[in-house]
Design an enzyme around this catalytic site. Structure first.
Site, PDB file in Angstrom:
ATOM      1  N   ARG A 106     -72.453 -23.277  47.372  1.00  0.00           N
ATOM      2  CA  ARG A 106     -72.596 -23.126  45.915  1.00  0.00           C
ATOM      3  C   ARG A 106     -71.193 -23.064  45.328  1.00  0.00           C
ATOM      4  O   ARG A 106     -70.403 -22.185  45.687  1.00  0.00           O
ATOM      5  CB  ARG A 106     -73.380 -21.849  45.576  1.00  0.00           C
ATOM      6  CG  ARG A 106     -73.343 -21.505  44.099  1.00  0.00           C
ATOM      7  CD  ARG A 106     -74.308 -20.413  43.715  1.00  0.00           C
ATOM      8  NE  ARG A 106     -75.688 -20.875  43.738  1.00  0.00           N
ATOM      9  CZ  ARG A 106     -76.697 -20.263  43.121  1.00  0.00           C
ATOM     10  NH1 ARG A 106     -76.476 -19.155  42.429  1.00  0.00           N
ATOM     11  NH2 ARG A 106     -77.923 -20.739  43.185  1.00  0.00           N
ATOM     12  N   HIS A 133     -78.752 -28.790  40.895  1.00  0.00           N
ATOM     13  CA  HIS A 133     -79.360 -27.701  41.673  1.00  0.00           C
ATOM     14  C   HIS A 133     -80.612 -28.278  42.352  1.00  0.00           C
ATOM     15  O   HIS A 133     -81.744 -27.953  42.002  1.00  0.00           O
ATOM     16  CB  HIS A 133     -79.716 -26.550  40.730  1.00  0.00           C
ATOM     17  CG  HIS A 133     -79.969 -25.238  41.422  1.00  0.00           C
ATOM     18  ND1 HIS A 133     -79.844 -25.064  42.781  1.00  0.00           N
ATOM     19  CD2 HIS A 133     -80.351 -24.025  40.921  1.00  0.00           C
ATOM     20  CE1 HIS A 133     -80.140 -23.805  43.093  1.00  0.00           C
ATOM     21  NE2 HIS A 133     -80.447 -23.158  41.982  1.00  0.00           N
ATOM     22  N   GLN A 136     -83.505 -26.105  43.892  1.00  0.00           N
ATOM     23  CA  GLN A 136     -84.341 -25.500  42.852  1.00  0.00           C
ATOM     24  C   GLN A 136     -85.422 -26.487  42.400  1.00  0.00           C
ATOM     25  O   GLN A 136     -86.598 -26.121  42.281  1.00  0.00           O
ATOM     26  CB  GLN A 136     -83.458 -25.109  41.658  1.00  0.00           C
ATOM     27  CG  GLN A 136     -84.210 -24.492  40.496  1.00  0.00           C
ATOM     28  CD  GLN A 136     -84.772 -23.123  40.810  1.00  0.00           C
ATOM     29  OE1 GLN A 136     -84.043 -22.239  41.232  1.00  0.00           O
ATOM     30  NE2 GLN A 136     -86.065 -22.930  40.614  1.00  0.00           N
ATOM     31  N   ASP A 227     -83.962 -22.432  31.108  1.00  0.00           N
ATOM     32  CA  ASP A 227     -82.915 -21.831  31.940  1.00  0.00           C
ATOM     33  C   ASP A 227     -81.909 -21.205  30.969  1.00  0.00           C
ATOM     34  O   ASP A 227     -81.968 -21.443  29.758  1.00  0.00           O
ATOM     35  CB  ASP A 227     -82.268 -22.937  32.798  1.00  0.00           C
ATOM     36  CG  ASP A 227     -81.145 -22.429  33.702  1.00  0.00           C
ATOM     37  OD1 ASP A 227     -81.096 -21.208  33.965  1.00  0.00           O
ATOM     38  OD2 ASP A 227     -80.309 -23.243  34.136  1.00  0.00           O
ATOM     39  N   CYS A 267     -86.015 -20.829  36.265  1.00  0.00           N
ATOM     40  CA  CYS A 267     -85.428 -20.749  37.609  1.00  0.00           C
ATOM     41  C   CYS A 267     -84.882 -19.353  37.914  1.00  0.00           C
ATOM     42  O   CYS A 267     -84.672 -19.030  39.073  1.00  0.00           O
ATOM     43  CB  CYS A 267     -84.338 -21.793  37.764  1.00  0.00           C
ATOM     44  SG  CYS A 267     -83.018 -21.628  36.554  1.00  0.00           S
ATOM     45  N   ARG A 295     -88.994 -20.996  46.479  1.00  0.00           N
ATOM     46  CA  ARG A 295     -87.643 -21.314  46.961  1.00  0.00           C
ATOM     47  C   ARG A 295     -87.581 -21.120  48.479  1.00  0.00           C
ATOM     48  O   ARG A 295     -86.976 -21.892  49.200  1.00  0.00           O
ATOM     49  CB  ARG A 295     -86.595 -20.399  46.287  1.00  0.00           C
ATOM     50  CG  ARG A 295     -86.431 -20.551  44.786  1.00  0.00           C
ATOM     51  CD  ARG A 295     -85.884 -21.901  44.381  1.00  0.00           C
ATOM     52  NE  ARG A 295     -84.686 -22.275  45.099  1.00  0.00           N
ATOM     53  CZ  ARG A 295     -83.440 -21.890  44.795  1.00  0.00           C
ATOM     54  NH1 ARG A 295     -83.237 -21.128  43.756  1.00  0.00           N
ATOM     55  NH2 ARG A 295     -82.403 -22.304  45.517  1.00  0.00           N
TER      56      ARG A 295
HETATM   57  N1   CP Z   1     -82.465 -19.834  40.687  1.00  0.00           N
HETATM   58  C1   CP Z   1     -81.393 -19.506  41.433  1.00  0.00           C
HETATM   59  O1   CP Z   1     -80.716 -20.371  42.004  1.00  0.00           O
HETATM   60  O2   CP Z   1     -81.156 -18.174  41.519  1.00  0.00           O
HETATM   61  P1   CP Z   1     -79.877 -17.490  42.163  1.00  0.00           P
HETATM   62  O3   CP Z   1     -78.703 -17.810  41.255  1.00  0.00           O
HETATM   63  O4   CP Z   1     -80.215 -16.041  42.192  1.00  0.00           O
HETATM   64  O5   CP Z   1     -79.666 -18.066  43.527  1.00  0.00           O
HETATM   65  N1  NVA Z   2     -77.859 -23.076  35.123  1.00  0.00           N
HETATM   66  C1  NVA Z   2     -77.724 -21.825  35.815  1.00  0.00           C
HETATM   67  C2  NVA Z   2     -78.685 -21.762  36.953  1.00  0.00           C
HETATM   68  C3  NVA Z   2     -78.655 -20.479  37.726  1.00  0.00           C
HETATM   69  C4  NVA Z   2     -79.601 -20.496  38.887  1.00  0.00           C
HETATM   70  C5  NVA Z   2     -76.296 -21.635  36.268  1.00  0.00           C
HETATM   71  O1  NVA Z   2     -75.701 -22.598  36.755  1.00  0.00           O
HETATM   72  O2  NVA Z   2     -75.765 -20.536  36.128  1.00  0.00           O
END
Ligand code: CP
Ligand code: NVA
Length: 307
Positions: A106, A133, A136, A227, A267, A295
């Site tokens: 990530r 993502h 997701q 989101d 999400c 997930r």
């Molecule tokens: N939806 C999601 O990716 O959550 P986290 O940021 O908690 O991993």
């Molecule tokens: N769009 C958000 C998703 C978090 C799971 C971010 O990137 O912070």
């Protein structure tokens, strides 16, 4: 009982690394894991996690998925490893390839993930970048399939920022032939390259719609998705975005304009009274926690198909 087929691509950096058949296969395997119809042993394989941004669901679901598969995970906290001190990605990738069997990363720039994958000799999974993502999106479409049992005639409306989550929904939606509508304020449209690729997949079908009007986008919708307005890394834009997104909150009034059977997805993490009201978040139509659970099942299926 359906056994996992191996994926053709080594890496899962984008929703587009999967074919339509592979997406459907992963969803079916995920469903089998969820219903305890299969049991796969990965023989102590090791998943390395590098998370440059915070995470609850992605990190924990990968850890639990790997444990259930008889493997293990190593969480390489960038602040306590040399990663946070600026060791080049290409060096870290070549070293960790010799210890781990697969990596989930990530990070901010998608190009950093691609750089990692270029130098890694082991499969790399996108656990979220600024661009996409994809893990997701798989869980989202599993949740949608559980509800409607098919993707035919499903209209998915995403209201909010044209961000990483929206980009992966568009690409995965295109692969599955789902009608996807994005309603965002002017200037917050999804990535133009993502849109171009999705239009190519949809060919001459008019199934991808980008609009600045949430009311039009919601009419006939079966799935309402939102989101956060400000993603991780955009903390300094919060004030400006909160103003720009006025009118884009999924509230009772907006939900009343969708189909009667419409479900609500998010999400997570969610900011009440920003992108969604508490009333809608907690309503009977919400499938947000089923989505979060999925997930885990999808991550388990993905790992079983990759390793
Ligand atoms: N939806 C999601 O990716 O959550 P986290 O940021 O908690 O991993
Ligand atoms: N769009 C958000 C998703 C978090 C799971 C971010 O990137 O912070």
């Amino acid at each position: 009982m359906l056994k996992p087929n191996k994926l053709a691509n080594n890496n899962f950096l984008s929703s587009l690394d999967l074919s339509t058949d592979e997406v459907l296969h992963i969803l079916e395997i995920a469903n089998n894991f969820k219903n305890k119809k299969i049991n796969i042993d990965l023989n102590s394989k090791v998943l390395g996690l590098i998370f440059d941004k915070s995470s609850t669901r992605t990190r924990v679901s990968f850890q639990v998925a790997m444990t259930r598969l008889g493997g293990t995970t190593i969480d390489l906290n960038p602040t306590t490893s040399q990663i946070g001190r600026g060791e080049p990605i290409k060096d870290t990738a070549r070293v960790l390839s010799r210890y781990c069997d697969v990596m989930a990363i990530r990070t901010f720039d998608h190009s950093d993930l691609e750089e990692y994958a270029k130098w890694s000799t082991k499969p790399v999974i996108n656990a979220l970048t600024d661009l996409e993502h994809p893990c997701q999106a798989l869980a989202d479409f599993l949740t949608i399939h559980e509800e409607f049992l098919d993707f035919k005639d499903v209209i998915l409306t995403f209201i909010g920022d044209g961000n990483n989550v929206a980009n992966s929904l568009i690409l995965c939606g295109a692969l599955l032939g789902v009608e996807v509508r994005i309603a965002c304020p002017k200037g917050y449209e999804p990535n133009s390259l993502v849109l171009k690729k999705a239009y190519e997949i949809y060919k001459n079908k008019d199934l991808l719609k980008i609009t600045n009007d949430p009311i039009t986008a919601i009419q006939g919708a079966n799935v309402l998705y939102t989101d956060v307005w400000s993603s991780m890394g955009e903390e300094n834009q919060k004030e400006e975005k909160d103003k720009d997104f006025f009118g884009f909150t999924i509230d009772h009034n907006l939900v009343s304009k969708a189909e009667k059977d419409a479900i609500i997805l998010h999400c997570l993490p969610a900011y009440r009274a920003k992108e969604i009201t508490d009333e809608v978040f907690e309503s009977k139509r919400s499938r947000i926690f089923e989505q979060a659970e999925n997930r885990l099942h999808v991550q388990q299926a993905l790992l079983a198909c990759m390793l």
